[in-house]
Design a protein around this motif. Structure first.
Motif, PDB file in Angstrom:
ATOM      1  N   LEU A   1       0.793  -1.245   0.028  1.00  0.00           N
ATOM      2  CA  LEU A   1       0.032   0.061   0.035  1.00  0.00           C
ATOM      3  C   LEU A   1       0.873   1.177   0.142  1.00  0.00           C
ATOM      4  O   LEU A   1       1.886   1.280   0.953  1.00  0.00           O
ATOM      5  CB  LEU A   1      -0.955   0.008   1.155  1.00  0.00           C
ATOM      6  N   ALA A   2       0.612   2.282  -0.736  1.00  0.00           N
ATOM      7  CA  ALA A   2       1.384   3.454  -0.906  1.00  0.00           C
ATOM      8  C   ALA A   2       0.371   4.459  -0.229  1.00  0.00           C
ATOM      9  O   ALA A   2      -0.882   4.647  -0.683  1.00  0.00           O
ATOM     10  CB  ALA A   2       1.627   3.806  -2.380  1.00  0.00           C
TER      11      ALA A   2
ATOM     12  N   GLU B   1       2.311  -4.194   3.652  1.00  0.00           N
ATOM     13  CA  GLU B   1       3.543  -3.323   3.557  1.00  0.00           C
ATOM     14  C   GLU B   1       3.152  -1.939   3.252  1.00  0.00           C
ATOM     15  O   GLU B   1       2.503  -1.736   2.115  1.00  0.00           O
ATOM     16  CB  GLU B   1       4.506  -4.019   2.638  1.00  0.00           C
ATOM     17  N   VAL B   2       3.540  -1.094   4.036  1.00  0.00           N
ATOM     18  CA  VAL B   2       3.198   0.241   3.509  1.00  0.00           C
ATOM     19  C   VAL B   2       4.271   1.076   3.060  1.00  0.00           C
ATOM     20  O   VAL B   2       5.395   1.114   3.927  1.00  0.00           O
ATOM     21  CB  VAL B   2       2.426   0.939   4.880  1.00  0.00           C
ATOM     22  N   TYR B   3       4.255   1.725   1.939  1.00  0.00           N
ATOM     23  CA  TYR B   3       5.149   2.724   1.405  1.00  0.00           C
ATOM     24  C   TYR B   3       4.783   4.344   1.373  1.00  0.00           C
ATOM     25  O   TYR B   3       3.621   4.504   1.411  1.00  0.00           O
ATOM     26  CB  TYR B   3       5.379   2.523  -0.161  1.00  0.00           C
ATOM     27  N   PHE B   4       5.777   4.935   2.124  1.00  0.00           N
ATOM     28  CA  PHE B   4       5.521   6.258   2.324  1.00  0.00           C
ATOM     29  C   PHE B   4       6.050   7.217   1.116  1.00  0.00           C
ATOM     30  O   PHE B   4       7.312   7.345   0.996  1.00  0.00           O
ATOM     31  CB  PHE B   4       6.095   6.657   3.624  1.00  0.00           C
ATOM     32  N   LEU B   5       5.155   7.744   0.258  1.00  0.00           N
ATOM     33  CA  LEU B   5       5.448   8.546  -0.834  1.00  0.00           C
ATOM     34  C   LEU B   5       5.102  10.020  -0.999  1.00  0.00           C
ATOM     35  O   LEU B   5       4.076  10.357  -0.256  1.00  0.00           O
ATOM     36  CB  LEU B   5       5.171   7.642  -2.179  1.00  0.00           C
TER      37      LEU B   5
ATOM     38  N   ALA C   1       3.613  -0.698  -5.987  1.00  0.00           N
ATOM     39  CA  ALA C   1       2.595  -0.794  -4.962  1.00  0.00           C
ATOM     40  C   ALA C   1       1.202  -1.190  -5.787  1.00  0.00           C
ATOM     41  O   ALA C   1       1.056  -1.113  -6.761  1.00  0.00           O
ATOM     42  CB  ALA C   1       2.175   0.705  -4.343  1.00  0.00           C
ATOM     43  N   ASP C   2       0.631  -2.140  -4.894  1.00  0.00           N
ATOM     44  CA  ASP C   2      -0.561  -2.849  -5.568  1.00  0.00           C
ATOM     45  C   ASP C   2      -1.810  -1.878  -5.320  1.00  0.00           C
ATOM     46  O   ASP C   2      -2.606  -1.893  -6.246  1.00  0.00           O
ATOM     47  CB  ASP C   2      -0.791  -4.274  -4.417  1.00  0.00           C
TER      48      ASP C   2
END
Ligand code: PRT
Ligand code: ZN
Length: 211
Positions: free
Chosen positions: A5-6, A45-49, A63-64
């Motif tokens: 997840l973004a 899993e979390v992406y920080f963008l 990211a999905d």
């Protein structure tokens, strides 16, 4: 397998995005200074963008899924699917002109200069109305453009309206209503879709509990 997840790293959508995960019973350590963090109790899993980058990451399946404003989804025009409205980050994308200006309707904009960070959405609006105008793309402080003679009108996000008011502008057209949405990659594998369905089930339960 984990669902990737973004979300926005920092800014207006960050806290509400983290809060929503928490309300869904998903624990993610706040990773403001990290690129990513794992949830401890959900395969996530979390992406920080930066919010502007989220549609591209989701299109490319880095990211999905992502949480991002509809304004960014439509401006970036990437190949992603909108799966759910999240109910936060509400605002509108509006055209504004100087407070003393007469505004008889959209035809006013013909031949005028419009400053905006949303050139794609604004040109689509103008095209639909059959109006030719000049678009000046600027990345920030759009509201000062009329005052410094850079533009006749602006198109920017509005929530309370106080930024427009303080800059001597009035809102004359709303061209998009926006809120944060959950976007997903268009070719999500069935296993990932199952994880997304579990997440969406929780998001819907959170929404129901609030109503
Ligand atoms: O660093 P990054 O690129 O990730 O963040 P950003 O600076 O591009 O975005 P950010 O954090 O400002 O906003 C993220 C998202 O929040 C936007 O894309 C919208 O979907 C949503 N959102 C909701 C808003 C607003 N409300 C909003 N009011 N985004 C911006 N504003 C700004 C607007 O641009 C103007 O400057 O707030 C001002 C107007 O607010 P009012 O209350 O004075 O009308
Ligand atoms: Zn941004």
């Amino acid at each position: 397998m984990k669902l990737k997840l973004a979300i926005q790293k920092s800014g207006r959508l960050h806290d509400d995005s983290m809060r929503l995960l928490k309300e869904c019973g998903i624990d993610v350590s706040n990773g403001v200074n990290k690129l990513k963090a794992d949830a401890s109790n959900f395969p996530l899993e979390v992406y920080f963008l930066r919010d502007d980058d989220i549609p591209q990451y989701v299109e490319d399946a880095v990211a999905d899924i992502g949480f991002v404003g509809e304004n960014v989804v439509y401006e970036k025009a990437k190949k992603v699917a909108v799966a759910h409205e999240l109910g936060f980050g509400k605002c509108r994308l509006s055209i504004a002109v100087h407070r003393n200006e007469d505004y008889p309707g959209a035809q006013y904009l013909a031949g005028k200069k419009i400053a905006t960070s949303y050139p794609v959405i604004v040109s689509r609006f103008l095209k639909e109305k059959g109006i030719e105008a000049e678009i000046h793309e600027i990345s920030g402080s759009v509201e000062i453009a009329p005052g410094i003679g850079l533009a006749d009108a602006i198109c920017d996000l509005v929530s309370s309206g106080s930024t427009l008011f303080m800059n001597g502008l009035k809102e004359v057209e709303t061209i998009l209503q926006s809120q944060a949405v959950l976007i997903k990659n268009q070719g999500l594998a069935p296993e990932k879709q199952q994880l997304l369905d579990r997440l969406l089930f929780r998001i819907q339960a959170v929404k129901k509990a609030k109503n």
